[in-house]
Design a protein around this motif. Structure first.
Motif, mmCIF file in Angstrom:
data_model
loop_
_atom_site.group_PDB
_atom_site.id
_atom_site.type_symbol
_atom_site.label_atom_id
_atom_site.label_comp_id
_atom_site.label_asym_id
_atom_site.label_seq_id
_atom_site.Cartn_x
_atom_site.Cartn_y
_atom_site.Cartn_z
ATOM 1 N N SER A 1 -21.951 -27.122 -61.034
ATOM 2 C CA SER A 1 -22.912 -26.013 -61.123
ATOM 3 C C SER A 1 -22.227 -24.674 -60.844
ATOM 4 O O SER A 1 -22.500 -23.681 -61.515
ATOM 5 N N GLN B 1 -21.609 -21.398 -63.437
ATOM 6 C CA GLN B 1 -22.001 -20.024 -63.106
ATOM 7 C C GLN B 1 -20.867 -19.031 -63.331
ATOM 8 O O GLN B 1 -21.106 -17.874 -63.658
ATOM 9 N N THR B 2 -19.644 -19.506 -63.140
ATOM 10 C CA THR B 2 -18.493 -18.591 -63.272
ATOM 11 C C THR B 2 -17.943 -18.639 -64.616
ATOM 12 O O THR B 2 -17.951 -18.399 -65.587
#
Length: 142
Positions: free
Chosen positions: A137, A141-142
């Motif tokens: 996760s 996100q990055t």
């Protein structure tokens, strides 16, 4: 495919004996993986291509891969040992690389875990984090 279940890619270079339903897998296979490009590559590269091709197959394992190549499990292990790795490490690495591709396609972590053969998404998360240092996760996100 022949009636015996064997697929002959090129009589000069051998065949791939498979007793599986390839219809669902075939649409995911890139044509370039099945062309003469694979004939000119090293044993390790051909092994990696086969693993990548069947990465989501439920029977993926040393026996399955050795059946594909028509050789013993020990021969596969020798190839990997000669390149400083083993079957488990190769599978883990390629599953994580495939997971990255699936994460970039916004597929859910639960679906990714199931597709890669993890019974529990937390096992997938743990393996992914061990390999890349971040959770799936957080990676997304990055």
């Amino acid at each position: 495919m022949t009636t015996s279940g064997n697929i002959f890619t090129n009589h000069k270079h051998g065949y791939i004996p498979i007793k599986a339903n390839l219809d669902s897998i075939a649409e995911k296979v890139k044509i370039s993986q099945l062309t003469s490009r694979t004939i000119d590559t090293s044993s390790l590269e051909r092994l990696q291509i086969a693993i990548d091709t069947f990465i989501e197959h439920e029977d993926l394992g040393l026996t399955f891969i050795s059946d594909i190549f028509g050789c013993s499990k020990r021969n596969i292990q020798r190839i990997l040992k000669d390149h400083g790795t083993n079957f488990q490490e190769t599978i883990k690495k390629q599953k994580n690389e495939h997971a990255i591709t699936l994460l970039n396609e916004n597929i859910s972590i639960i679906d990714i875990a199931q597709r890669l053969g993890y019974n529990d998404p937390s096992n997938f998360t743990r393996a992914f984090k061990k390999h890349l240092g971040v959770s799936p996760s957080l990676y997304r996100q990055t």
